[in-house]
Design a protein around this motif. Structure first.
Motif, PDB file in Angstrom:
ATOM      1  N   TYR A 150       2.006  16.111   9.762  1.00 55.63           N
ATOM      2  CA  TYR A 150       0.932  15.140   9.893  1.00 55.63           C
ATOM      3  C   TYR A 150       1.167  13.979   8.935  1.00 55.63           C
ATOM      4  N   TYR A 151       0.995  12.786   9.466  1.00 59.50           N
ATOM      5  CA  TYR A 151       1.207  11.572   8.694  1.00 59.50           C
ATOM      6  C   TYR A 151      -0.062  10.723   8.686  1.00 59.50           C
ATOM      7  N   CYS A 152      -0.342  10.130   7.550  1.00 56.52           N
ATOM      8  CA  CYS A 152      -1.366   9.105   7.524  1.00 56.52           C
ATOM      9  C   CYS A 152      -0.685   7.740   7.531  1.00 56.52           C
ATOM     10  N   ALA A 153      -1.389   6.776   8.061  1.00 59.72           N
ATOM     11  CA  ALA A 153      -0.827   5.442   8.206  1.00 59.72           C
ATOM     12  C   ALA A 153      -1.939   4.411   8.050  1.00 59.72           C
ATOM     13  N   ALA A 154      -1.537   3.201   7.692  1.00 57.33           N
ATOM     14  CA  ALA A 154      -2.510   2.132   7.491  1.00 57.33           C
ATOM     15  C   ALA A 154      -2.039   0.858   8.165  1.00 57.33           C
ATOM     16  N   VAL A 184       0.848  -1.192   0.000  1.00 57.26           N
ATOM     17  CA  VAL A 184       0.000   0.000   0.000  1.00 57.26           C
ATOM     18  C   VAL A 184       0.882   1.239   0.000  1.00 57.26           C
ATOM     19  N   GLN A 185       0.601   2.141  -0.924  1.00 61.27           N
ATOM     20  CA  GLN A 185       1.303   3.428  -0.949  1.00 61.27           C
ATOM     21  C   GLN A 185       0.322   4.505  -0.515  1.00 61.27           C
ATOM     22  N   LEU A 186       0.799   5.381   0.353  1.00 62.17           N
ATOM     23  CA  LEU A 186      -0.040   6.439   0.890  1.00 62.17           C
ATOM     24  C   LEU A 186       0.543   7.794   0.489  1.00 62.17           C
ATOM     25  N   GLN A 187      -0.328   8.656  -0.005  1.00 63.11           N
ATOM     26  CA  GLN A 187       0.091   9.994  -0.421  1.00 63.11           C
ATOM     27  C   GLN A 187      -0.745  11.014   0.329  1.00 63.11           C
ATOM     28  N   ALA A 188      -0.089  11.749   1.217  1.00 62.39           N
ATOM     29  CA  ALA A 188      -0.788  12.760   2.010  1.00 62.39           C
ATOM     30  C   ALA A 188      -0.622  14.128   1.374  1.00 62.39           C
ATOM     31  N   SER A 189      -1.643  14.950   1.542  1.00 66.84           N
ATOM     32  CA  SER A 189      -1.600  16.309   1.000  1.00 66.84           C
ATOM     33  C   SER A 189      -2.548  17.190   1.790  1.00 66.84           C
ATOM     34  N   GLY A 190      -2.463  18.500   1.536  1.00 65.65           N
ATOM     35  CA  GLY A 190      -3.409  19.422   2.128  1.00 65.65           C
ATOM     36  C   GLY A 190      -2.873  20.297   3.240  1.00 65.65           C
ATOM     37  N   ARG A 194       1.945   3.763  17.435  1.00 61.55           N
ATOM     38  CA  ARG A 194       2.631   4.007  16.169  1.00 61.55           C
ATOM     39  C   ARG A 194       3.189   2.730  15.560  1.00 61.55           C
ATOM     40  N   GLY A 195       3.759   1.876  16.387  1.00 58.50           N
ATOM     41  CA  GLY A 195       4.399   0.666  15.889  1.00 58.50           C
ATOM     42  C   GLY A 195       3.438  -0.363  15.312  1.00 58.50           C
ATOM     43  N   GLY A 196       2.147  -0.154  15.508  1.00 56.25           N
ATOM     44  CA  GLY A 196       1.171  -1.100  15.008  1.00 56.25           C
ATOM     45  C   GLY A 196       0.767  -0.878  13.569  1.00 56.25           C
ATOM     46  N   TYR A 197       1.341   0.117  12.936  1.00 51.51           N
ATOM     47  CA  TYR A 197       0.967   0.451  11.562  1.00 51.51           C
ATOM     48  C   TYR A 197       2.005  -0.078  10.579  1.00 51.51           C
ATOM     49  N   ASP A 198       1.506  -0.544   9.439  1.00 51.12           N
ATOM     50  CA  ASP A 198       2.360  -1.190   8.453  1.00 51.12           C
ATOM     51  C   ASP A 198       2.852  -0.224   7.369  1.00 51.12           C
ATOM     52  N   TYR A 199       2.049   0.760   7.077  1.00 49.39           N
ATOM     53  CA  TYR A 199       2.351   1.654   5.952  1.00 49.39           C
ATOM     54  C   TYR A 199       2.193   3.103   6.402  1.00 49.39           C
ATOM     55  N   ALA A 241      -6.854  -2.660  -1.970  1.00 49.58           N
ATOM     56  CA  ALA A 241      -8.123  -2.228  -1.410  1.00 49.58           C
ATOM     57  C   ALA A 241      -7.990  -2.100   0.098  1.00 49.58           C
ATOM     58  N   LEU A 242      -8.728  -1.176   0.667  1.00 49.47           N
ATOM     59  CA  LEU A 242      -8.572  -0.864   2.084  1.00 49.47           C
ATOM     60  C   LEU A 242      -9.673  -1.433   2.956  1.00 49.47           C
ATOM     61  N   SER A 243     -10.442  -2.352   2.423  1.00 46.86           N
ATOM     62  CA  SER A 243     -11.607  -2.836   3.161  1.00 46.86           C
ATOM     63  C   SER A 243     -11.222  -3.518   4.470  1.00 46.86           C
ATOM     64  N   ASN A 244     -10.018  -4.043   4.569  1.00 48.30           N
ATOM     65  CA  ASN A 244      -9.588  -4.708   5.800  1.00 48.30           C
ATOM     66  C   ASN A 244      -8.532  -3.897   6.547  1.00 48.30           C
ATOM     67  N   PHE A 245      -8.581  -2.595   6.380  1.00 49.91           N
ATOM     68  CA  PHE A 245      -7.570  -1.745   6.986  1.00 49.91           C
ATOM     69  C   PHE A 245      -8.164  -0.768   7.985  1.00 49.91           C
ATOM     70  N   TYR A 246      -7.312  -0.338   8.882  1.00 51.01           N
ATOM     71  CA  TYR A 246      -7.586   0.784   9.760  1.00 51.01           C
ATOM     72  C   TYR A 246      -6.645   1.898   9.344  1.00 51.01           C
ATOM     73  N   MET A 247      -7.206   3.099   9.161  1.00 51.93           N
ATOM     74  CA  MET A 247      -6.413   4.245   8.742  1.00 51.93           C
ATOM     75  C   MET A 247      -6.249   5.208   9.904  1.00 51.93           C
ATOM     76  N   GLY A 248      -5.024   5.581  10.167  1.00 50.61           N
ATOM     77  CA  GLY A 248      -4.748   6.486  11.261  1.00 50.61           C
ATOM     78  C   GLY A 248      -4.057   7.761  10.799  1.00 50.61           C
ATOM     79  N   TRP A 249      -4.257   8.795  11.569  1.00 50.19           N
ATOM     80  CA  TRP A 249      -3.526  10.056  11.378  1.00 50.19           C
ATOM     81  C   TRP A 249      -2.670  10.280  12.623  1.00 50.19           C
ATOM     82  N   PHE A 250      -1.429  10.600  12.396  1.00 49.42           N
ATOM     83  CA  PHE A 250      -0.494  10.920  13.462  1.00 49.42           C
ATOM     84  C   PHE A 250       0.097  12.298  13.184  1.00 49.42           C
ATOM     85  N   ARG A 251       0.727  12.861  14.190  1.00 50.32           N
ATOM     86  CA  ARG A 251       1.444  14.116  13.982  1.00 50.32           C
ATOM     87  C   ARG A 251       2.714  14.125  14.827  1.00 50.32           C
TER      88      ARG A 251
END
Length: 125
Positions: free
Chosen positions: A93-97, A1-7, A109-114, A27-37
Motif C-alpha cells: 500500500y502506497y500513499c500519494a499526494a 513533500v516527503q511521505l512516510q507510510a507505516s502500519g 496514478r500518474g496524476g500524483y506528484d509525491y 502544508a497539505l491544505s492544497n493537496f489531495y491525498m490518495g492511497w494506492f495498492r
C-alpha cells in the motif's frame, strides 16, 4: 513533500489494520491525498483518497464500505482504516499526494506528484 507510510502487517481475513501516512516539508491544505495498492503481478490501483481542505473522500468500489480514509491536520497525517479485510486486499500500500484541484481524475496514478515508500499488508486465511 516527503511521505512516510507505516502500519502494514499480517492480519487474518476479517480483521482490521490502520495505515498511516505522515507528510513533511509542506502544508497539505492544497493537496489531495490518495492511497494506492499494488498486488504481485497487478498494476497499482487506486484505493481511496481525501481532499485535505474539504475532507471529501472517494473510494474504489472494491473497498467501499470497508475502508475509510481520514486525516489529522495537527499531525499532518492521513489514515487508511481497513476493516473486514479479504485475501484480495493483500498488497503493498502506497500513499500519494497531488496538488488540488487538478484536471486529472484522483484515481489516476500518474496524476500524483509525491509517493511514500509503501507498506506491506498481508491478509491470511
Amino acid at each position: 513533500v516527503q511521505l512516510q507510510a507505516s502500519g502494514g502487517g499480517l492480519v487474518q481475513a476479517g480483521g482490521s489494520l490502520r495505515l498511516s501516512c505522515t507528510a513533511s516539508g509542506r502544508a497539505l491544505s492544497n493537496f489531495y491525498m490518495g492511497w494506492f495498492r499494488e498486488a504481485p503481478g497487478k498494476d497499482r490501483e487506486f484505493v481511496g483518497g481525501i481532499n485535505w481542505s474539504s475532507g471529501n473522500t472517494y473510494y474504489a468500489d472494491s473497498v467501499k464500505g470497508r475502508f475509510t480514509v481520514s486525516r489529522d491536520n495537527a499531525k499532518n497525517t492521513v489514515y487508511l482504516q481497513m476493516n473486514s479485510l479479504k485475501l484480495d486486499d493483500t498488497a503493498v500500500y502506497y500513499c500519494a499526494a497531488r496538488t488540488s484541484p487538478r484536471l486529472v481524475l484522483v484515481t489516476i496514478r500518474g496524476g500524483y506528484d509525491y509517493w511514500g515508500q509503501g507498506t506491506q499488508v498481508t491478509v491470511s486465511s
